[in-house]
Design an enzyme around this catalytic site. Sequence first.
Site, short mmCIF file in Angstrom:
data_model
loop_
_atom_site.label_atom_id
_atom_site.label_comp_id
_atom_site.label_asym_id
_atom_site.label_seq_id
_atom_site.Cartn_x
_atom_site.Cartn_y
_atom_site.Cartn_z
N HIS A 163 -5.35 -6.73 -20.98
CA HIS A 163 -4.77 -5.67 -21.06
C HIS A 163 -5.63 -4.40 -21.01
O HIS A 163 -6.28 -4.52 -21.82
CB HIS A 163 -3.79 -5.10 -21.62
CG HIS A 163 -2.62 -4.36 -21.26
ND1 HIS A 163 -2.64 -2.88 -21.28
CD2 HIS A 163 -1.56 -4.36 -20.57
CE1 HIS A 163 -1.74 -2.40 -20.89
NE2 HIS A 163 -0.98 -3.26 -20.29
N LYS A 608 9.55 0.97 -16.07
CA LYS A 608 9.08 1.94 -15.15
C LYS A 608 9.97 2.28 -13.95
O LYS A 608 10.22 3.36 -13.64
CB LYS A 608 7.54 1.66 -14.92
CG LYS A 608 6.61 1.57 -15.91
CD LYS A 608 5.12 1.43 -15.54
CE LYS A 608 5.13 -0.01 -15.15
NZ LYS A 608 3.65 -0.42 -14.83
#
Length: 759
Positions: A163, A608
């Site tokens: 990540h 999101k």
Amino acid sequence: MLPSVPEPIITPEKSKPSATREARKEQPLTDDIRLLGRLLGEVIAEQEGKVLFDLVEQIRKWSVAFRRHADGHAKKAMDQALRKLSTDQVISVIRAFTYFSHLANLAEDRHHVRRREVYEQSGAHPPGSVDVAFSRARWAGLSGAQFETFFASAMVMPVLTAHPTEVQRKSVLDAQRAIAQLLTERDQTRTQLGTGRPSAEGGSNAYFMQALKANEDQIRARIVQLWQTRLLRQSTLTVEDEIENALSYYETTFLKVIPALYRDIEGLARINPVPSFLTMGQWIGGDRDGNPNVDASTLSYALRRQAEVALRHYLTEIHFLGSELSMSSVLVQLSPQMQALASASPDASPHRADEPYRKALTFIYARLAATLAEFTGGVAARHALAPQQPYANASQFAGDLHTIRRSLHENHGQALCQHRLLPLIRTVDVFGFHLASLDLRQNSSDHAAVVSELLFASGLSDNYPHLSEPERQTLLLQVLNDPRPLRIPNHAYSDHTTKELAIFWACKKGISQLGSRAIRHYIISHTEDVSDLLEVLVLFKETGLMTGTLNTNSHQQLIVVPLFETIGDLRNAASIMADYYALAGIGAQMKRSGLDQEVMLGYSDSNKDGGLFTSNWELYRAEVALAGLFEKLGVRYGVRLRMFHGRGGTVGRGGGPSYEAVLAQPAGTVNGQIRVTEQGEVIASKYANPAIGRRNLETLVAATLEASLLPVAKDVPEPFQQAAQVLSDHSFATYRHLVYQNEHFASYFFHSTPIQEIA
């Protein structure tokens, strides 16, 4: 020690004596934090001088006064002092408090382990432990036969992913691991000191006091190492760096902890052996969605390094096993298979002439050394024999270990199996030569571009991107039912197509070398239509990962895993999968291939896209719809559904306690099988400490067992569903209005968050 140094840096204010049980339980944590804080203070004073030490200590005192007593004067004084600092002073202050936070976290991790050990010594176990899970299952009336059925088809797989927000360096993590181990050793020494138990050397308490002093010196050395080590990276992390970071957790935690967890599960389940249902997955090196640096070479590197970690671990264990199995044929009998294994060894050392187990193990070591050289190009550390006859696969290696085990069992050597041989056999069964199943992932638009170019070059279609969805499906099915490849020899394909096809070829080679478990899943990001799945099957066919034709005798090696990420995709997930399996040949091919259908759900992107509440509600609805669909498909094709949960670290990205998250899944969606991402920024917190890592793995197993076997309500009452839908509708509208329809939101976001610094 620096006698001139004042009271310890950044340590808690000394608490008043308390007779409460809870205070006594927390005292070891307080002691560890004070020790680490004092040592850090001494290191800063030694390395940077007393002026900086005094500055940091004063900032700490102001901060404590403001936090505990809302002291406005302290806040004002701290603000004024901070504004006057030079850049170098700011960096030093930040490093001081950052390292103290890291050290305090290590102390807290140790305390969690300590409290659990005390808890378990009393005969109790916390929820989320396998002990409690099995107890609850037995209270519910489950039989041994039901446990056997469960484990026969169970699958639990945490999947490590990289990540971009993971910034900790391996050097820092290694030093922190060393401190964590030293804290564990310190606890053990203090326990012996408290019981007055004599030392192994026959000394008195003075020995233990000396051991504590030596332990403190080692901790101080590691803190000096931390202080003199750059905290953050100065250059962008490469894919190879990410691979190496992830592999360090196997050496520290997984290779040691997972076999021990299996031993406990076998005792509780009263099944020996339990099938190896808990395994590891990996994305790093195979996830190229949005990462142009991942290609065939990085995939090959990942597979090679994973194999090297596994094989070097086995070499080390075989070496130590050889030192333990020193039995003489003059004194013990052997099974015929064991005698044959020893006789096959070219070990002619006179020192081992009457030691058949050692002769066999030197031969096994030599074969592993040859396997290491063949698969990775690496060289084994020791050579009693020259490398020879590499193992074709991990099963051959495991077969030799089982030969040794059976011979020991048949000839009064059972006790010699427990410490190393049986854990090694389990390790080989779990990790093989591949270590972890490496997933491949790419965006659906990239697949479409490759297929479009292949179709154009072959003359089958010059406008694939502009075809309707039904037209695409018809054309792709035609290709899948044609035994001829699309590729034209010597045609100059684009760099993108060449690069993508090379990934599939590298995958094929990796599977042929390391076995079918080396790469098992192919994930399609942004799956929006059935054609997104068919395009990947076409690429499988082009590269030999699918053989035959769809309408006859086809077989696919990898599971095509659609990833549904946006709110719209989640709402369409069940209908897309229904349409996919309605196509002629799909269900039959999955049945022939012996594969389960996996579906991945995206937590981060759905958050999101629609906000926290709507994301969770639509994830729930998608799972319910998919479970209902595959309940019917399972009857027809024998295909099972497995959910792959793409959870991030924070709550906004699907993070949170794993135990509660698994138990919260809709009824019928776990069924003994689950895969969960462990993303880069939380891997260290979960798995850097082996004891904490054991707890997190155990939690996944316990939750999967309980969610699968314990009675749960089949349906959420309709009024609750209606209420959730109303809340979701309002939440979705409000979130979209704020984030996507407010022209000032982007400016607000960039000014109110450290996103630019993170980038």
